[in-house]
Write an enzyme that holds these catalytic residues in place. Structure first.
Site, mmCIF file in Angstrom:
data_model
loop_
_atom_site.group_PDB
_atom_site.id
_atom_site.type_symbol
_atom_site.label_atom_id
_atom_site.label_comp_id
_atom_site.label_asym_id
_atom_site.label_seq_id
_atom_site.Cartn_x
_atom_site.Cartn_y
_atom_site.Cartn_z
ATOM 1 N N PRO A 126 0.809 -1.208 0.000
ATOM 2 C CA PRO A 126 0.000 0.000 0.000
ATOM 3 C C PRO A 126 0.838 1.252 0.000
ATOM 4 O O PRO A 126 1.735 1.427 0.819
ATOM 5 C CB PRO A 126 -0.802 -0.103 1.287
ATOM 6 C CG PRO A 126 -0.620 -1.492 1.773
ATOM 7 C CD PRO A 126 0.702 -1.920 1.265
ATOM 8 N N GLU A 127 0.514 2.114 -0.935
ATOM 9 C CA GLU A 127 1.090 3.454 -0.979
ATOM 10 C C GLU A 127 -0.024 4.407 -0.550
ATOM 11 O O GLU A 127 -1.073 3.962 -0.131
ATOM 12 C CB GLU A 127 1.600 3.751 -2.394
ATOM 13 C CG GLU A 127 2.547 2.663 -2.887
ATOM 14 C CD GLU A 127 3.109 2.916 -4.282
ATOM 15 O OE1 GLU A 127 3.193 4.080 -4.681
ATOM 16 O OE2 GLU A 127 3.450 1.937 -4.962
#
Length: 288
Positions: A2-3
DNA sequence: CACTTGACCTGTCCGC
DNA sequence: TGCGGACAGGTCAAGT
């Protein structure tokens, strides 16, 4: 995994689902990184607490409790936070769900609420963590003190963006973009996507970039992250939102994981190389 | 201080 | 079908 766009998608989902809920139980399955201060603080400040709000800073999620404590969560590469309401047996699962029955073998922590609903923290690679700490101490975490500004804030300008890079003048632009102390929330997918958008070769030295380059990169980074949030993030392998569903940005990606395909801008082949310690996707013809 | 590299983990995929 | 190695969305702690 996840960014910023993925973490923001999880945040928005949880913010719709859990505020007002009261914690009945909390358990960590086998992750020593989760609840390192258990059981004392868990008993005193988590059990019985009401969820006030779900916030985000960079790639960190903050679940604020009415006890003055917060759950601070980093999903790292393969973390998932999935909410389940009352179990409905035999109902099957929607096609866009990546995960089935919970808990499963990657479940590291479980938080149960008094209405029977449950929040699961899953993490295949165990890099992620969940920490319970006083809300007022969150800004004192080393990471929070060093992390750069939020790139999507309305008052964040291209001038401020460019200025953040002066400290990293001697390194390459890809490494600098991935540096969380420069700008918050950029990871491998959106680094590659925004550099393609700005027609900048990831090998370029920061010091070789001009005002026009930074302005272009600033615009592309914000556009690509906003689009990714709109699409619910990128699901390459593990990422799911708070309801266990995939995001669709990968359908819109221009270079990431598209090696061997044609550049949508110039038609040359997209290549994948190892650069800045990461898999890096680019078009040699139109990124200079 | 800035920069690079390896470590932290599990799972999957690819070539032999 | 098995096995070794490379690789995977992110930080950190070391080293230079």
């Amino acid at each position: 995994m996840p960014e910023l766009p993925e973490v923001e998608t999880v945040r928005r989902g949880l913010a719709e689902l859990i505020p007002g809920k009261i914690v009945r139980s909390a358990s960590h399955i086998d992750s020593p990184k989760s609840f390192p201060n258990a059981p004392k603080d868990v008993e005193e400040f988590l059990i019985g607490a009401t969820i006030l709000d779900v916030r985000r800073r960079a790639k960190v999620l903050l679940i604020e409790l009415d006890t003055g404590y917060s759950l601070v969560i980093h999903l790292k590469m393969t973390g998932q936070l999935v909410f389940r309401g009352e179990q409905v047996f035999g109902a099957g699962h929607p096609n866009d769900s990546l995960i089935g029955e919970l808990p499963d073998r990657s479940t590291r922590a479980i938080i149960g609420f008094i209405d029977g609903s449950t929040l699961y923290f899953n993490d295949q690679r165990k890099f992620g963590w969940v920490r319970l700490m006083p809300t007022l101490e969150v800004p004192n975490i080393d990471f929070m003190k060093k992390v750069g500004p939020e790139p999507l804030e309305a008052d964040f300008t291209s001038k401020q963006f460019a200025d953040r890079f002066t400290r990293r003048a001697k390194t390459n632009i890809k490494a600098a973009l991935l540096d969380q102390t420069v700008v918050a929330g950029v990871g491998n997918i959106y680094a590659d996507e925004s550099l393609w958008g700005a027609r900048i070769d990831p090998h370029r030295l920061v010091s070789s970039l001009g005002d026009a380059d930074f302005k272009h990169l600033y615009t592309e980074l914000r556009d690509v992250m906003n689009l990714a949030i709109e699409k619910g993030g990128s699901t390459d392998k593990n990422y799911v939102n708070a309801e266990g569903k995939r995001g669709s940005y990968m359908d819109f990606a221009r270079v990431f994981r598209r090696e061997g395909q044609k550049c949508p801008r110039c038609g040359h082949e997209i290549i994948k190389i190892k650069w800045a310690g990461r898999g890096t996707h680019l078009c040699k013809n139109c990124q200079k």
